[in-house]
Structure formats: structure tokens, C-alpha cells
Design an enzyme around this catalytic site. Structure first.
Site: not given
Length: 641
Positions: A2, A52
Site C-alpha cells: 500500500c 491487496s
């Protein structure tokens, strides 16, 4: 995986600051298109954009974890992957009875920190930049992986400290920190010499970078205290007579183990594939774990600037399905403003552009790719590492004679055969070697920089690094220097930024702590010979890499920049950038235009110097002037608050 953004306030986290952090997250949306959100308490705001990869359904961030007596004690925001997380979770469970609510790697980081403190960071095999907030001690710890695979910028002012994966996000928070966005003239001079901005600098005076292999601790209202936890040492272990084959097997085994761990993901993993040994080795080992491996390369139509045919032959030899992305000069020029926006600070490496396009192609098919970065620094792969062999005769000359040779070289006309050898042989290693980028000399810098300062030299950057390698053999010293300069300043920045620009995760199995532990023991003569580089690695890969690649010289993603800047492909584009740039107070644009004309006329190859200046002009047009507005694709994703 992320993009991080956080703010530790000097006072308290007001609703206004929380909103500013949330809004600034959009600058890193390409790093995590799957999810965006924040968490905060009275002192800190943790923000993230999530891509993800592992435990897609449950490992949301910011992640909360704690021991049974205080299950919400810590809050984690984490960018990267920990490849030995399964082993860490098993060890923490066995030794401390640690429990976990998810199947991801994030909880392993926090649990390791809880039980081992900052000693935990050296136990993590992976790439990472993370923030852990301890709600009981009110202390924030920031950490970055040993080699600097994942970035982390810092800014501190009267309003507090902010950190981010993207400097663009921090620029939006500078008013809340109550600091200015002034440019750093020394960092600019370093950039023109090195072709990248060296850590911990950035081109903004009030934004720095947490260096690779370091962590920082801080409390509200305090300055960050930075500690280095990774200190690479090339502990050479000579190859015993008759034990060479065993050592080669050891190299192959540790690399195979690293690739196996880098294949851990809940999504499909592909690989970049050029015509060289490094990417081929990674792909050949990866296909053992994924027989349906997809590989990707870029190409140009100009002869001599494409390894697509070799890469395709390699893919066929190992059984991979292969994709080639051919880049035209028009696409190349059109993409540059967008690419510079993604970079945050300028990097004058022409290979950024084909890497951007091959990442774009790969993202159509996979979410993760493996690549071969780091092999040259660890195993002795750069041709320049052979220079100590060619300069060895100079070591037998008295210092006075060597100095005289240097003075003689100054009188020899540029371009004369032997001039460079004579000059470099007159210099000690610390003065002559500062990495792969050597574009401008002092006279050339003085002609283009308005505020040239001769005291701001590459030795600002290299001298402290050389001090730590005193007494090592010259190749080990060059490798060590490159770990802290070229690798983390150019190679890993372009790898991270160009793949993340396409929401693609790139993994680099050579840059693994266990691979480094083996590589740092390899003696000089097993790295560099008169005939080749990476000798021990090539021997180790004889049964893994196809024969047509094993001894082939590396090209990577070469770019015909020299030709394009002379012809219709990029000359007009370059002239327009110079004319429109509002950098007259920083650069002598007439001197740069004269350099472009000299290059066009063929009186010298100024392509790398021109490219260095052109990239800075575009950066300045985006981040300072606001004149250039790249078209960045918007990302839409569900929002969690």
C-alpha cells in the site's frame, strides 16, 4: 502492499488535519487502488492506500494488534511484503503464545516488534516501509527495509511530523506542518552530478527520506531519532581448495529459497525478462513454482536497442508465455511528464520509460512481478568493477609519479585514447569512483548551473560510506558504495515508482537478507576476472540458466536516446522543453541549448547530460511552476473510515 501517509501532530489531531491527510492520500492512489482509509486518535493519523496481495479478505489497514491483556495496543500501517512471515508467526506462537486474527504478514511485524523490540527489524525478510503507533507509550516507530526497496519520506515542523510513500502527499501537508516548500540547491547540484537525488536528501529542503536500513522513533512534538540497524559488511570467506562446487551450490540454493518465498501471494505472479542472466535466473526458478508463468519485456524498433528476441528465446527455453511491449519515440516523449510526476524527485535514467510501459503491459495480466535488480551490486556484475584490475599497475608507482600522470592527462585532448585511463589511474578509489553515473565534470556544471558551488561534490555523499569500508578490497568497496548510492537512488527508485504507477507490485529476490549473507562472503577473484563479471554467480547458475544467456553481457532496457535527440524523434521536443522552462534562475538555458545543438551536429555525445537537465526542467514545470499538468488516471475504490 500500500501507500502510506501519516501525521504525528505536535498538539492534537483535529478534524481539519484528519481531513487534510485523507485528501492527500489521493496523491498515492496508484499505490493502492483496492482500498483507502484512515485511523486516528488524539495524536496521530494513519492513512493508507491498499493493493491487496496476501490475505485479501481480512488484512485491512491500519491494522490493530496487541497481546491478550491489551489487544488493541498497536496500530500498523505497512507498505511491502514480509516473505518469511509464516516462519515468524510460527516462532512467535511457539515462544510467546502469540495469537493472530488474520492470515497476513502485517500481524507478524507488530507481534515481532512487541516481543523483540527494534531487534525485530533485522529478522524481517522482505521489502517494507511501515509505521507502528504504540497507544500506551505514545511512541511512533518508522522503519524501512535494509536495501531501500520501498520509499519513505519525512517532514518535520512546528506542527508535527508527517511521513509518506509519496512526496507529493507531503507537499500538500507542509502548511499544516508550518514549513516552506523551498528547493534545496545542494540537492540539485548532487542530482546533476549523480543523475538522482541521494538519500537522505530530496529536492525540497524540508522533506528528507528515512534512509534504507534505518528506523526512526518519535513522540508528539519531538524530532525523529534515527538509528541504523543494517550495516552491510563484506565478510569475505575464501573458497577452500576443492570446495568451489559446494560454494556454488550454496549460492544456487539460497537464491532458489528466496525465489520460492517471493512467490508467496494470493494472486498470480509473473516476471520481467530481459536478455541477461539476472532476470533469466529469477524466471527460471519461478517457473518451478508456477508452470504457467507469464514473462514480460520491452523493445524499441531501432536495431541494437532491443533484447526482445533474446528474451523471447529465453522464455521459450524455460517454458514461459511471453509478452513484448514495443515503445515508439512518440509514446516515449508523451509519457515523460506523467512518469516524472510519479517519480516525486527527478531520476535521469532513460530506462524509466520502457520500464513504465512494460509494467503497464504486465498489469493487464498479473498483479505481482519478479525482477532481477540487485544482482550486480551483490555479486559484482558491473563492468566498472573490473577497473581495479586494469589500474593495478598504477598502484606500484610512487604517489608523486601518479600525480604527475594526472597532470599529463589534463593536457591530452578529450577523446584521445588513454586519456581517461591515465587520469583515473592517478586518483585513489575514493576520488575516482562514485557510481555508474558520471555525466558532468566541474567545468560543465559551472557552465549550466547558476549557483554552482565547487565544495558541493559527490564526496559529500560518498566520503562517509567509504569510511565504513576502509581496508576492504576495492571491488567490495565499490559494491558497498553502490548499495548506498546507485542501487537505492536510481535502480530501486525506478523499479518501485514505475511499477507502482501501474498498481503493480515488483519483488526482487536477489535483495534478500539470506542471499546477501552468502554474497558478501564471496572473494574478489570469484566476482571479477579478466574475462567476466559475476563469476561465482554464473557458475552457480550453470544448470538453471539457458546456455545462450549464461555468459551474455547485460543490456537491460537500453534506450536509443543518443540517436533520438539528434533526429526528428526528440530534438524538437527537447528544444521546446528548454524554451518553455522557467528555470532561468537555476540553469543557463542558452548553454543547454548550445549543448543540444552540438549534440545534434554530432560534435559530441551530450545525451546523458541533456537528459539530466531535461528531466529536471519537466520536474520543475510540474512541482514548482505548475505549468505542466500530467494527465493522471483517477482511481476509484471503496472507502473505509
Amino acid at each position: 502492499m500500500c501507500g502510506l501517509l501519516g501525521f504525528l501532530t505536535a498538539d492534537e489531531a483535529t478534524d481539519s488535519v484528519v481531513e487534510q491527510v485523507y485528501d492527500a492520500l489521493r496523491c498515492g492512489r496508484h499505490r493502492g487502488p483496492d482500498e483507502r482509509g484512515t485511523w486516528h486518535d488524539e495524536h496521530i493519523i494513519l492513512g493508507f492506500n491498499r493493493l491487496s496481495i496476501i490475505d485479501i479478505e481480512h488484512s485491512h489497514q491500519p491494522l490493530r494488534w496487541g497481546p491478550p491483556e491489551s489487544p488493541q495496543r498497536y496500530a500498523l500501517a505497512f507498505n511491502g511484503e514480509i516473505y518469511n512471515y509464516l516462519e515468524l508467526r510460527e516462532q512467535l506462537t511457539a515462544e510467546y503464545g502469540a495469537t493472530f486474527e488474520t492470515e497476513g504478514d502485517g500481524e507478524a511485524i507488530v507481534a515481532a516488534y512487541h516481543h523483540w523490540g527494534t531487534d525485530a527489524f533485522a529478522k524481517l525478510r522482505g521489502m517494507f516501509a511501515f509505521a507502528i503507533w504504540d497507544t500506551e507509550t505514545q511512541e511512533l516507530v518508522l522503519a524501512r527495509d535494509p536495501f531501500g526497496i520501498k520509499p519513505l519520506f519525512l517532514a518535520t515542523g512546528p506542527g508535527g511530523t508527517a511521513y509518506a510513500s509519496e512526496k507529493k502527499s507531503l507537499l500538500e501537508l507542509l502548511p499544516a506542518l508550518r514549513v516552506s516548500d523551498e528547493l534545496d540547491p545542494r540537492a540539485l547540484e548532487h542530482y546533476t552530478v549523480l543523475q538522482y537525488v541521494p538519500e537522505p536528501e530530496s529536492l525540497h529542503t524540508n522533506i528528507r527520506r528515512l534512509e534504507s536500513g534505518c528506523y526512526a522513533t518519535l513522540k508528539p512534538g519531538a524530532e525523529p531519532a534515527v538509528t541504523r540497524y543494517f550495516r552491510p559488511e563484506f565478510r569475505v570467506r575464501p573458497f577452500a581448495a576443492g570446495a568451489e562446487e559446494a560454494r556454488y551450490r550454496e549460492i544456487a540454493e539460497v537464491l532458489e529459497d528466496s525465489v520460492a518465498k517471493h512467490m508467496r501471494a494470493d494472486v498470480t505472479v509473473g516476471a520481467f525478462l530481459s536478455g541477461g542472466i539476472d532476470s533469466t535466473a529469477i524466471a527460471a526458478l519461478a517457473i518451478k513454482h508456477n508452470p504457467n508463468l507469464l514473462t514480460f519485456t520491452s523493445a524499441f524498433e531501432r536495431e541494437g536497442y532491443s533484447e526482445a528476441d533474446v528474451a523471447a528465446e529465453t522464455a521459450e527455453a524455460i517454458g514461459a508465455k511471453h509478452f513484448i511491449r514495443t515503445v515508439s519515440p512518440e509514446e516515449y516523449a508523451a509519457a515523460i511528464p506523467e512518469i516524472v510526476w510519479y517519480l516525486d524527485d527527478p531520476v535521469a535514467d532513460p530506462a524509466l520509460v520502457p520500464l513504465y510501459f512494460v509494467a503497464q503491459e504486465a498489469r493487464k495480466h498479473v498483479k505481482v512481478v519478479l525482477s532481477g535488480e540487485g544482482s550486480d551490486e551483490l555479486f559484482g556484475g558491473y563492468t566498472i568493477y573490473r577497473e581495479p584490475l586494469s589500474l593495478k599497475p598504477f598502484e606500484y608507482l610512487p604517489k608523486g609519479v601518479r600525480r604527475l600522470a594526472g597532470k599529463v592527462s589534463e593536457r591530452i585532448p578529450d577523446g584521445t585514447r588513454g586519456k581517461s585511463l591515465l587520469h583515473r589511474g592517478s586518483l585513489p578509489l575514493e576520488e575516482r569512483y562514485y557510481g555508474n553515473a558520471r555525466s558532468f565534470n566541474d567545468a560543465q556544471l559551472r557552465s549550466v548551473l547558476r549557483e554552482f558551488r565547487p565544495e558541493w561534490t559527490h564526496q559529500d555523499v560518498t566520503a562517509p560510506i567509504y569510511q565504513r569500508s576502509h581496508g576492504w578490497d576495492p571491488v567490495a568497496r565499490m559494491q558497498h558504495l553502490d548499495l548506498f548510492t546507485w542501487l537505492r537512488g536510481d535502480i530501486l527508485v525506478k523499479a518501485d515508482k514505475m511499477t507502482m504507477a501501474n498498481s503493480l507490485e515488483l519483488r526482487v529476490p536477489f535483495l534478500d537478507s539470506e542471499v546477501f549473507r552468502i554474497a558478501e562472503q564471496i572473494p574478489y577473484e570469484q566476482k571479477i576476472t579478466k574475462e567476466t563479471t559475476k563469476y561465482a554467480l554464473r557458475r552457480a547458475l550453470e544448470s538453471i540458466v539457458p546456455a545462450h544467456v549464461l555468459h551474455r553481457p547485460k543490456l537491460g532496457f537500453p534506450v536509443p536516446l543518443r540517436h533520438w535527440l539528434r533526429g526528428p524523434e526528440l530534438y524538437d521536443w527537447a528544444a521546446a522543453q528548454i524554451a518553455e522552462s522557467q528555470t532561468d534562475h537555476l540553469l543557463d538555458k542558452s548553454a543547454i541549448k548550445a549543448m543540444l545543438e552540438a549534440h545534434r551536429a554530432g560534435s559530441g555525445d551530450h545525451s546523458r547530460r541533456l537528459w539530466t537537465l531535461l528531466v529536471f526542467m519537466i520536474w520543475h514545470g510540474i512541482f514548482v511552476e505548475g505549468r505542466i499538468k500530467p494527465q493522471i488516471q483517477e482511481t476509484t475504490y471503496p472507502v473505509r473510515l
